[in-house]
Design a protein around this motif. Structure first.
Motif, PDB file in Angstrom:
ATOM      1  N   ALA A   1      46.437  71.107  36.738  1.00  0.00           N
ATOM      2  CA  ALA A   1      46.457  70.993  35.277  1.00  0.00           C
ATOM      3  C   ALA A   1      45.648  69.787  34.815  1.00  0.00           C
ATOM      4  CB  ALA A   1      47.898  70.898  34.778  1.00  0.00           C
ATOM      5  N   VAL A   2      45.846  68.650  35.462  1.00  0.00           N
ATOM      6  CA  VAL A   2      45.136  67.427  35.079  1.00  0.00           C
ATOM      7  C   VAL A   2      43.647  67.534  35.418  1.00  0.00           C
ATOM      8  CG1 VAL A   2      44.948  64.949  35.525  1.00  0.00           C
ATOM      9  CG2 VAL A   2      47.187  65.977  35.227  1.00  0.00           C
ATOM     10  N   SER A   3      43.331  68.047  36.595  1.00  0.00           N
ATOM     11  CA  SER A   3      41.920  68.134  36.997  1.00  0.00           C
ATOM     12  C   SER A   3      41.158  69.148  36.150  1.00  0.00           C
ATOM     13  CB  SER A   3      41.785  68.446  38.487  1.00  0.00           C
ATOM     14  OG  SER A   3      42.297  69.713  38.792  1.00  0.00           O
ATOM     15  N   ARG A   4      41.813  70.205  35.706  1.00  0.00           N
ATOM     16  CA  ARG A   4      41.146  71.173  34.812  1.00  0.00           C
ATOM     17  C   ARG A   4      40.764  70.511  33.496  1.00  0.00           C
ATOM     18  NH1 ARG A   4      45.261  75.570  36.232  1.00  0.00           N
ATOM     19  NH2 ARG A   4      44.250  76.566  37.995  1.00  0.00           N
ATOM     20  N   LEU A   5      41.637  69.656  32.986  1.00  0.00           N
ATOM     21  CA  LEU A   5      41.311  68.934  31.752  1.00  0.00           C
ATOM     22  C   LEU A   5      40.093  68.036  31.965  1.00  0.00           C
ATOM     23  CD1 LEU A   5      44.904  68.003  30.552  1.00  0.00           C
ATOM     24  CD2 LEU A   5      43.367  69.702  29.531  1.00  0.00           C
ATOM     25  N   ALA A   6      40.016  67.412  33.125  1.00  0.00           N
ATOM     26  CA  ALA A   6      38.869  66.550  33.433  1.00  0.00           C
ATOM     27  C   ALA A   6      37.590  67.371  33.586  1.00  0.00           C
ATOM     28  CB  ALA A   6      39.139  65.742  34.701  1.00  0.00           C
ATOM     29  N   GLN A   7      37.709  68.580  34.127  1.00  0.00           N
ATOM     30  CA  GLN A   7      36.535  69.432  34.303  1.00  0.00           C
ATOM     31  C   GLN A   7      35.942  69.873  32.967  1.00  0.00           C
ATOM     32  OE1 GLN A   7      38.026  72.588  36.737  1.00  0.00           O
ATOM     33  NE2 GLN A   7      37.584  71.510  38.645  1.00  0.00           N
ATOM     34  N   ASN A   8      36.757  69.897  31.931  1.00  0.00           N
ATOM     35  CA  ASN A   8      36.275  70.314  30.610  1.00  0.00           C
ATOM     36  C   ASN A   8      35.453  69.240  29.917  1.00  0.00           C
ATOM     37  OD1 ASN A   8      37.487  72.832  30.828  1.00  0.00           O
ATOM     38  ND2 ASN A   8      39.401  72.121  29.936  1.00  0.00           N
ATOM     39  N   ILE A   9      35.356  68.067  30.520  1.00  0.00           N
ATOM     40  CA  ILE A   9      34.628  66.943  29.932  1.00  0.00           C
ATOM     41  C   ILE A   9      33.223  66.911  30.522  1.00  0.00           C
ATOM     42  CG2 ILE A   9      34.574  64.422  29.712  1.00  0.00           C
ATOM     43  CD1 ILE A   9      37.675  64.547  30.081  1.00  0.00           C
ATOM     44  N   ASP A  10      32.241  66.643  29.695  1.00  0.00           N
ATOM     45  CA  ASP A  10      30.865  66.487  30.159  1.00  0.00           C
ATOM     46  C   ASP A  10      30.759  65.097  30.798  1.00  0.00           C
ATOM     47  OD1 ASP A  10      28.175  66.534  30.631  1.00  0.00           O
ATOM     48  OD2 ASP A  10      27.585  66.832  28.530  1.00  0.00           O
ATOM     49  N   LEU A  11      31.008  65.022  32.095  1.00  0.00           N
ATOM     50  CA  LEU A  11      31.124  63.739  32.789  1.00  0.00           C
ATOM     51  C   LEU A  11      29.903  62.831  32.670  1.00  0.00           C
ATOM     52  CD1 LEU A  11      33.133  64.775  35.972  1.00  0.00           C
ATOM     53  CD2 LEU A  11      33.973  63.749  33.861  1.00  0.00           C
ATOM     54  N   PRO A  12      28.678  63.339  32.785  1.00  0.00           N
ATOM     55  CA  PRO A  12      27.541  62.426  32.644  1.00  0.00           C
ATOM     56  C   PRO A  12      27.450  61.762  31.261  1.00  0.00           C
ATOM     57  CG  PRO A  12      26.854  64.425  33.750  1.00  0.00           C
ATOM     58  CD  PRO A  12      28.254  64.658  33.258  1.00  0.00           C
ATOM     59  N   LYS A  13      28.094  62.343  30.256  1.00  0.00           N
ATOM     60  CA  LYS A  13      28.035  61.778  28.902  1.00  0.00           C
ATOM     61  C   LYS A  13      29.320  61.044  28.507  1.00  0.00           C
ATOM     62  CE  LYS A  13      24.662  65.064  27.255  1.00  0.00           C
ATOM     63  NZ  LYS A  13      24.318  66.080  26.271  1.00  0.00           N
ATOM     64  N   ILE A  14      30.243  60.878  29.435  1.00  0.00           N
ATOM     65  CA  ILE A  14      31.544  60.282  29.116  1.00  0.00           C
ATOM     66  C   ILE A  14      31.406  58.834  28.625  1.00  0.00           C
ATOM     67  CG2 ILE A  14      32.082  59.490  31.452  1.00  0.00           C
ATOM     68  CD1 ILE A  14      34.971  60.403  30.968  1.00  0.00           C
TER      69      ILE A  14
ATOM     70  N   LYS B   1      30.993  60.509  42.972  1.00  0.00           N
ATOM     71  CA  LYS B   1      30.406  59.645  41.950  1.00  0.00           C
ATOM     72  C   LYS B   1      31.457  59.318  40.889  1.00  0.00           C
ATOM     73  CE  LYS B   1      26.509  59.254  38.846  1.00  0.00           C
ATOM     74  NZ  LYS B   1      25.332  59.868  38.262  1.00  0.00           N
ATOM     75  N   GLU B   2      31.439  58.058  40.419  1.00  0.00           N
ATOM     76  CA  GLU B   2      32.376  57.638  39.374  1.00  0.00           C
ATOM     77  C   GLU B   2      31.728  57.751  38.006  1.00  0.00           C
ATOM     78  OE1 GLU B   2      33.918  53.715  40.023  1.00  0.00           O
ATOM     79  OE2 GLU B   2      35.315  54.423  41.559  1.00  0.00           O
ATOM     80  N   TYR B   3      32.491  58.306  37.066  1.00  0.00           N
ATOM     81  CA  TYR B   3      32.065  58.420  35.678  1.00  0.00           C
ATOM     82  C   TYR B   3      33.051  57.616  34.839  1.00  0.00           C
ATOM     83  CZ  TYR B   3      29.346  62.300  37.532  1.00  0.00           C
ATOM     84  OH  TYR B   3      28.483  63.059  38.261  1.00  0.00           O
ATOM     85  N   THR B   4      32.585  56.565  34.174  1.00  0.00           N
ATOM     86  CA  THR B   4      33.448  55.668  33.409  1.00  0.00           C
ATOM     87  C   THR B   4      33.239  55.910  31.925  1.00  0.00           C
ATOM     88  OG1 THR B   4      33.303  54.016  35.157  1.00  0.00           O
ATOM     89  CG2 THR B   4      34.098  53.260  33.017  1.00  0.00           C
ATOM     90  N   SER B   5      34.347  56.098  31.221  1.00  0.00           N
ATOM     91  CA  SER B   5      34.260  56.326  29.782  1.00  0.00           C
ATOM     92  C   SER B   5      33.925  55.038  29.049  1.00  0.00           C
ATOM     93  CB  SER B   5      35.592  56.868  29.252  1.00  0.00           C
ATOM     94  OG  SER B   5      36.563  55.838  29.189  1.00  0.00           O
ATOM     95  N   SER B   6      33.543  55.185  27.815  1.00  0.00           N
ATOM     96  CA  SER B   6      33.416  54.028  26.940  1.00  0.00           C
ATOM     97  C   SER B   6      34.819  53.489  26.698  1.00  0.00           C
ATOM     98  CB  SER B   6      32.764  54.444  25.624  1.00  0.00           C
ATOM     99  OG  SER B   6      33.508  55.488  25.014  1.00  0.00           O
TER     100      SER B   6
END
Length: 157
Positions: free
Chosen positions: A85-98, A125-130
């Motif tokens: 459930a948690v990982s599906r929510l993360a998959q819905n995010i455009d990670l390179p633009k986070i 690879k790590e993707y860090t949000s603003s």
């Protein structure tokens, strides 16, 4: 002369048949990437929240949830369903633009809110949000933030 033409014709025919078989095999393999493989792409999800004198890190992995509140660490096992459930929510995010997502508020600039961010590890690879105010993530991160943070409870006097 006829033998040379016959040989050339056979070579061309064999070459084109081989190319067609190779093309068909590669076409058939491409769409067979399962959603389970895509779900395994997310390896870890971390929420960090900090202000002067207080810090909280929540780290989800496929098998556990680690909460670190002011250096008090609590490890709990999570179910496969909870991770999915948690990982599906993360998959819905455009990670390179986070890192480009805009925070709706700026309370963290004047200590009105904790400074928060999310770090999603996918494919090594790590993707860090603003950065954003605790409790007020960018709309693209809102569902994931709520799933990681759990239900918010308020104390009444």
């Amino acid at each position: 002369m006829m033998n040379i033409q016959l040989i050339l014709f056979n070579v061309i025919l064999a070459t084109s048949a081989t190319n067609c078989m190779h093309k068909n095999n590669s076409e058939n393999n491409t769409p067979n990437i399962s959603s389970a493989v895509q779900q395994q792409k997310i390896e870890q999800i971390r929420l960090t929240e900090r202000t002067r004198g207080f810090s909280r890190d929540i780290v989800f992995t496929p098998s556990s949830k680690e909460s670190n509140i002011n250096e008090e660490i609590i490890n709990t096992k999570i179910s496969t369903a909870e991770w999915l459930a948690v990982s599906r929510l993360a998959q819905n995010i455009d990670l390179p633009k986070i890192s480009e997502l805009k925070s709706p508020t700026t309370g963290r600039y004047s200590d009105q809110a904790m400074i928060s961010s999310m770090i999603i590890t996918a494919g090594g690879k790590e993707y860090t949000s603003s950065e954003f105010d605790s409790g007020r993530p960018p709309k693209e991160l809102e569902a994931l933030y709520k799933a990681i943070n759990g239900p918010v409870t308020t104390k009444t006097p």
